[in-house]
Design a protein around this motif. Structure first.
Motif, PDB file in Angstrom:
ATOM      1  N   GLU A   9       1.030  -0.906  -0.138  1.00 45.75           N
ATOM      2  CA  GLU A   9      -0.255  -0.129   0.325  1.00 45.75           C
ATOM      3  C   GLU A   9       0.671   1.161   0.205  1.00 45.75           C
ATOM      4  OE1 GLU A   9      -3.022   2.488   2.891  1.00 45.75           O
ATOM      5  OE2 GLU A   9      -2.876   0.611   3.537  1.00 45.75           O
ATOM      6  N   PHE A  10       1.025   2.356  -0.611  1.00 43.92           N
ATOM      7  CA  PHE A  10       1.378   3.522  -1.229  1.00 43.92           C
ATOM      8  C   PHE A  10       0.780   4.426   0.140  1.00 43.92           C
ATOM      9  CE2 PHE A  10       2.246   7.633  -2.182  1.00 43.92           C
ATOM     10  CZ  PHE A  10       3.819   7.654  -2.702  1.00 43.92           C
ATOM     11  N   ASN A  11       1.448   4.675   1.020  1.00 41.03           N
ATOM     12  CA  ASN A  11       0.975   5.262   2.335  1.00 41.03           C
ATOM     13  C   ASN A  11       1.889   5.880   3.030  1.00 41.03           C
ATOM     14  OD1 ASN A  11      -0.672   6.222   5.184  1.00 41.03           O
ATOM     15  ND2 ASN A  11       0.193   4.003   5.843  1.00 41.03           N
ATOM     16  N   PRO A  12       1.566   7.128   3.034  1.00 44.92           N
ATOM     17  CA  PRO A  12       2.781   8.189   3.455  1.00 44.92           C
ATOM     18  C   PRO A  12       2.679   8.422   5.121  1.00 44.92           C
ATOM     19  CG  PRO A  12       1.375   9.343   1.161  1.00 44.92           C
ATOM     20  CD  PRO A  12       1.176   7.980   2.316  1.00 44.92           C
ATOM     21  N   GLU A  13       1.309   7.564   5.562  1.00 43.13           N
ATOM     22  CA  GLU A  13       1.672   8.064   6.868  1.00 43.13           C
ATOM     23  C   GLU A  13       2.494   6.868   7.502  1.00 43.13           C
ATOM     24  OE1 GLU A  13      -0.879  10.148   8.638  1.00 43.13           O
ATOM     25  OE2 GLU A  13      -2.196  10.505   6.839  1.00 43.13           O
ATOM     26  N   ARG A  14       3.334   5.865   7.082  1.00 43.75           N
ATOM     27  CA  ARG A  14       3.647   5.153   7.957  1.00 43.75           C
ATOM     28  C   ARG A  14       4.925   6.417   7.972  1.00 43.75           C
ATOM     29  NH1 ARG A  14       4.164   0.723   5.839  1.00 43.75           N
ATOM     30  NH2 ARG A  14       2.918   0.803   2.852  1.00 43.75           N
TER      31      ARG A  14
END
Length: 294
Positions: free
Chosen positions: A210-215
């Motif tokens: 998943e492309f997830n900047p929140e990580r």
């Protein structure tokens, strides 16, 4: 032309530069070796011409770039009657290294960035809202804004993780006998670091596909640069250009998104995240529509 030659050379060299470190492959795949040689000759030939132009226009009071600094040091050595061991051949190769290490890597990262922004318009919109809130519309983003743009910076980190443009880093050679994780590594062994495996390890990254900047953002909304993210490698042999590359990527990425909205053109091929494997892992060619933001 120069960028095209570099792109073809890096693709032909293979992941981790196998063609460079295992010369025997030229007998297995001679056409690849010929293509690499042709493109490198074109690159070095271009740089040799630039060196000649610099020699003709050289002015000690106006040092414009790396080549001028070299010529200045060479002139100083001659006046002081001391040896200057670096010749124009060394200079041409060094400049070609700077071009290939610092140009294609940043360009590939930005191509991945545009591709991901097209694929995730909600993330692009959030970045642009953050830019408009912090920077406004009357000027361009600058490095001083970086601490105030956490989601934008987190997105850049996620692009570097997901894209992993240097999947196997670059080969090194062990300087002494050692043992790593129970394995003996003799002196002189060629060592390859699998950065891709670190960036795509399910034990390190939740929902890694998943492309997830929140990580990369903590509970207080502050960017957290995780030690597992090593796009420039790690340790004493980390890329010497990492600080410059980080600044360049931030400036180019924020300027592009501040000024344009990127969308997939109608009737264009479906977006693909299957990259082209070489020393640099770059995205397949794609079309984009850049609309000027008001």
């Amino acid at each position: 032309m120069l960028l095209d030659c570099m792109d073809k050379y890096l693709q032909a060299a293979g992941a981790g530069g196998l063609q460079l470190f295992f010369p025997v492959t030229k007998y297995i795949q001679p056409y690849i070796h010929i293509r690499m040689k042709h493109n490198m000759e074109s690159i070095v030939g271009f740089i040799r011409n630039e060196i000649e132009n610099h020699q003709q226009e050289f002015d000690t009071e106006n040092l414009r770039d790396y080549i001028d600094v070299y010529l200045n040091e060479k002139q100083k050595a001659k006046k002081q009657n001391r040896e200057f061991v670096i010749d124009n051949n060394n200079l041409a190769v060094t400049v070609s290294d700077l071009f290939m290490a610092g140009t294609d890597t940043s360009a590939s990262t930005l191509r991945w960035a545009i591709l991901y922004m097209m694929a995730y318009p909600d993330i692009q919109d959030r970045i642009q809202r953050e830019l408009d809130s912090v920077v406004g519309r009357n000027r361009l983003p600058r490095l001083a804004d970086k601490t105030e743009l956490p989601f934008t910076c987190a997105t850049l980190l996620e692009i570097q993780r997901a894209g992993s443009i240097a999947p196997l880093g670059f080969m090194h050679c062990s300087q002494e006998d050692t043992t790593l994780a129970g394995y003996k590594v003799p002196k002189g062994s060629i060592v390859v670091s699998n950065l891709w495996s670190v960036h795509h390890d399910s034990e390190l990254w939740d929902n890694l596909d998943e492309f997830n900047p929140e990580r990369f953002v903590d509970d207080q909304g502050v960017v957290k640069e995780r030690v597992e993210l090593i796009p420039f490698s790690i340790g004493r042999r980390i890329c010497i250009g990492d600080h410059l590359a980080k600044m360049e990527l931030f400036i180019f990425f924020t300027h592009l998104l501040h000024q344009f909205k990127f969308t997939k053109p109608e009737d264009s091929p479906a977006l693909s995240f299957e990259g082209i494997t070489g020393i640099v892992f770059s995205p397949q060619p794609f079309l984009t529509q850049a609309t000027v933001r008001q």
